[in-house]
Design an enzyme around this catalytic site. Structure first.
Site, PDB file in Angstrom:
ATOM      1  N   THR A 192       0.589  -1.013  -0.123  1.00  0.00           N
ATOM      2  CA  THR A 192      -0.090  -0.071  -0.195  1.00  0.00           C
ATOM      3  C   THR A 192       0.558   0.999  -0.083  1.00  0.00           C
ATOM      4  OG1 THR A 192      -1.779  -1.033   0.958  1.00  0.00           O
ATOM      5  CG2 THR A 192      -2.093   1.067   0.979  1.00  0.00           C
ATOM      6  N   TYR A 206       4.538 -12.967   4.590  1.00  0.00           N
ATOM      7  CA  TYR A 206       3.706 -11.821   4.397  1.00  0.00           C
ATOM      8  C   TYR A 206       3.232 -12.374   2.483  1.00  0.00           C
ATOM      9  CZ  TYR A 206       1.105  -7.762   1.776  1.00  0.00           C
ATOM     10  OH  TYR A 206       0.265  -7.458   1.194  1.00  0.00           O
ATOM     11  N   LYS A 228       0.594 -12.955   7.176  1.00  0.00           N
ATOM     12  CA  LYS A 228      -0.231 -11.624   6.847  1.00  0.00           C
ATOM     13  C   LYS A 228      -0.983 -12.195   5.497  1.00  0.00           C
ATOM     14  CE  LYS A 228      -1.305  -7.404   4.635  1.00  0.00           C
ATOM     15  NZ  LYS A 228      -0.612  -6.412   3.913  1.00  0.00           N
ATOM     16  N   ILE A 254      -4.172  -5.965   9.173  1.00  0.00           N
ATOM     17  CA  ILE A 254      -2.893  -5.182   7.774  1.00  0.00           C
ATOM     18  C   ILE A 254      -4.031  -4.600   7.464  1.00  0.00           C
ATOM     19  CG2 ILE A 254      -1.246  -4.767   7.307  1.00  0.00           C
ATOM     20  CD1 ILE A 254       0.407  -7.070   9.575  1.00  0.00           C
TER      21      ILE A 254
END
Length: 293
Positions: free
Chosen positions: A44, A133, A162, A203
């Site tokens: 992001t 992740y 994640k 998240i």
């Protein structure tokens, strides 16, 4: 360890440079509205188009702003080069980040053994906690559950993953097969289902706009009040959907600009602003919500 409600921070730009004044303001807003951690320079945050210097400065600023508060910093330290990932990880540790978020290496599509060796090298290079992740839609490779289990057993500081594959079957399997690896949601549309399956946090992209709501949704779930968590999740459903009408972070930055949280709407190429049609849809959905300053 870093758990709970976290926002995957956007990186604001102005005249092709990082707008650190706005960046600090956005982080302070996260602190004000009760988030547990912020996550700089992830997907992001447009980390793929930041220079090394900018990447490191974003981590430094996040750590400095959060210092003295209860909000921790989960610093993005991912790369498709293991040596580069180690360099970023060591820098984040040196400047005071609480933990690291390390995406699977992208483009070069390593085998499961390659993923294992990559993560082991990064984790062994630092002392702070490391979160895996998994986002195969972005990277072209997925961490298999057995690989995650091997990493948890081999590296004491690999503590969580994640999960952004969007597969609830994987979520259930993680809980059954790797119970000592904490699972966090990496997709806003499945925040509630993951929390309901013993997830330890989220998240969130939506948290850039609605930090208090994401914090409340997460905290209610972690406290066992699933009804309250579900209510908030349902209210955010339309927003969660529209924020992925184009590639993240294109819609979230557009929404933040429309809400007055950004001075201007700027991306790094090859990302560009949303289409006129999607911009209108974002505006239409945004008008249904109240965005706090």
């Amino acid at each position: 360890m870093v758990f709970g409600a976290m926002s995957a921070l956007i990186t604001p730009f102005i005249n092709h440079k990082v707008d650190f004044e706005t960046y600090e303001t956005l982080i302070k807003r996260q602190i004000t509205y009760g988030m547990d951690a912020c996550v700089p320079v992830g997907t992001t945050g447009e980390s793929a188009t930041l220079s090394h210097k900018e990447h490191m400065e974003c981590i430094e600023v996040a750590v400095a702003v959060c210092r003295g508060s209860k909000v921790k910093v989960l610093a993005g330290a991912g790369s498709n080069s293991t040596s580069e990932a180690k360099e970023l990880a060591l820098f984040a540790q040196k400047c005071g980040a609480d933990a690291l978020l390390c995406v699977t290496p992208y483009y070069n599509k390593p085998t499961q053994e390659g993923l294992f060796e990559h993560y082991k090298a990064v984790a062994n290079a630092v002392e702070i906690p490391v979160m895996l992740y998994n986002v195969p839609s972005r990277t072209g490779v997925s961490i298999e559950i057995e690989t995650a289990k091997r990493l948890r057993d081999a590296c004491k500081n690999i503590y969580a993953i994640k999960e952004a594959a969007g597969l609830m079957e994987r979520v259930v399997a993680f809980g059954a097969e790797v119970p000592n690896l904490a699972l966090l949601s990496g997709e806003d549309v499945i925040n509630y289902p993951i929390l309901a399956n013993n997830g330890k946090g989220v998240i969130s992209v939506t948290g850039n706009l609605f930090p208090q709501e994401i914090a409340d949704l997460t905290h209610y779930a972690l406290q066992g009040n699933m009804e309250k968590s579900y209510e908030i999740n349902t209210r955010l459903y339309e927003m969660n959907r529209i924020l992925f009408c184009e590639s993240n972070p294109v819609p979230i930055k557009a929404a933040m600009f429309l809400a007055g949280l950004l001075k201007n709407l700027e991306y790094r190429l090859p990302l560009v602003p949303p289409s006129k049609e999607n911009m209108a849809k974002i505006q239409q959905i945004l008008e249904k919500y109240e965005v706090k300053e």
